[in-house]
Design an enzyme around this catalytic site. Structure first.
Site, short mmCIF file in Angstrom:
data_model
loop_
_atom_site.label_atom_id
_atom_site.label_comp_id
_atom_site.label_asym_id
_atom_site.label_seq_id
_atom_site.Cartn_x
_atom_site.Cartn_y
_atom_site.Cartn_z
N ARG A 1 34.98 31.42 62.31
CA ARG A 1 36.24 31.20 63.02
C ARG A 1 36.11 31.62 64.48
O ARG A 1 35.36 32.54 64.80
CB ARG A 1 37.36 32.06 62.42
CG ARG A 1 37.80 31.69 61.02
CD ARG A 1 39.05 32.48 60.64
NE ARG A 1 39.39 32.30 59.24
CZ ARG A 1 39.04 33.15 58.28
NH1 ARG A 1 38.32 34.21 58.57
NH2 ARG A 1 39.40 32.93 57.04
N GLY B 1 28.11 39.50 57.11
CA GLY B 1 27.19 38.41 56.80
C GLY B 1 26.77 38.44 55.34
O GLY B 1 25.73 37.90 54.96
N THR B 2 27.59 39.08 54.49
CA THR B 2 27.21 39.24 53.08
C THR B 2 27.18 37.91 52.32
O THR B 2 26.33 37.70 51.48
CB THR B 2 28.15 40.21 52.35
OG1 THR B 2 29.50 39.71 52.41
CG2 THR B 2 28.10 41.60 52.96
N LYS C 1 32.71 41.25 56.65
CA LYS C 1 32.48 40.50 57.89
C LYS C 1 31.12 40.81 58.54
O LYS C 1 30.95 40.67 59.74
CB LYS C 1 33.60 40.73 58.93
CG LYS C 1 35.02 40.55 58.43
CD LYS C 1 35.25 39.28 57.65
CE LYS C 1 35.13 38.00 58.47
NZ LYS C 1 35.28 36.79 57.61
N SER D 1 36.15 40.25 64.15
CA SER D 1 36.02 39.24 63.09
C SER D 1 36.97 39.56 61.93
O SER D 1 37.62 38.68 61.37
CB SER D 1 34.58 39.21 62.60
OG SER D 1 34.44 38.31 61.54
#
Length: 273
Positions: free
Chosen positions: A232, A26-27, A24, A113
């Protein structure tokens, strides 16, 4: 594969660079952006070799990789490597000069997240507040809950520094990957020894999603935005819980800034949220 046409020539090689974390952070965005580079070939799915599939052996791992030509870099991403105790030793024994990339993000927003993702799969789980505390009255954070534990970056990094010098690890800011994707991608390309080909002109800002998307490559009709599961809406979390989590993470964040020599400015966000 990385480009629209998969070459039948070339050969499968073990990866020279890995995106090892964090979940969570940003990979996926980073992987998609770096795959726009002609000298990079990457696996789309997460192989989970160094955590779950290690017993299958290096030949299995090599076979998962796309074919590359001379001069191209093979890459994969599995964000759980960063928190896997055996991963540094295993990667080091594959190739001690492997380049490692870690996308980090404010641990508080990362935890929320992470929870949001789990919630979408298991709507019956307890609230974030319930899971975050060992004792709500005393305000004791439950650091064994993975959503919280993953964000104690200094703790995990210590494990990697026993095997790899800092110079072989690049820390990418998950926040800047959204606000300045081209700037972060310049650092990534420099780190990988690539020409800076992925630049401003590759990105446009998608207002609905709230983050940058890759512009369409010449050979395809649609721009590449991250899938429906990305971006989301987070559940509302009690501000007191956020405040306590900030306090909990602060010493670890400061330690992480000292270890990496980079200030990610997560402490400055006190006023934003």
């Amino acid at each position: 594969g990385g480009s629209s046409t998969t070459p039948d020539y070339g050969e499968k090689r073990l990866p020279q660079a890995l995106i090892i974390g964090v979940k969570k952070g940003g990979t996926r965005a980073l992987l998609e952006a770096i795959r726009a580079h002609p000298d990079v070939r990457a696996v789309g799915t997460e192989p989970h070799f160094f955590d779950r599939n290690y017993e299958k052996g290096l030949e299995w791992y090599r076979n998962v990789m796309p074919k590359t030509l001379e001069g191209q870099i093979t890459m994969e991403k599995t964000p759980s490597y960063f928190v896997t105790n055996e991963a540094p030793r295993r990667i080091h024994s594959m190739a001690k000069d492997t380049k490692l990339i870690v996308v980090v993000r404010n641990p508080v927003t990362r935890a929320i997240s992470d929870y949001t993702q789990t919630l979408s799969k298991k709507p019956e789980i307890p609230t974030f507040e319930v899971l975050a505390f060992k004792n709500r009255t005393l305000g004791l954070i439950d650091a064994s809950w993975s959503a919280i534990r993953i964000g104690i970056y200094a703790l995990h990094l210590e494990n990697w520094l026993q095997y790899f010098p800092l110079s072989q690890i690049l820390f990418v800011s998950g926040e800047r990957l959204i606000t300045d994707p081209a700037g972060e991608m310049a650092k990534v390309q420099d780190f990988l020894g690539l020409k800076r080909i992925v630049t401003e002109k590759h990105f446009y800002f998608n207002k609905t999603k709230g983050f940058p998307c890759l512009k369409k490559p010449e050979d395809s009709s649609a721009p590449r935005c991250l899938g429906k599961s990305k971006g989301r809406t987070h559940p509302k979390i009690d501000p007191d819980v956020i405040h306590r989590l900030r306090k909990f993470y602060k010493p670890f964040n400061v330690m992480f800034y000292q270890m990496t020599g980079q200030d990610f400015q997560w402490e400055q966000e006190e006023s934003d949220k």
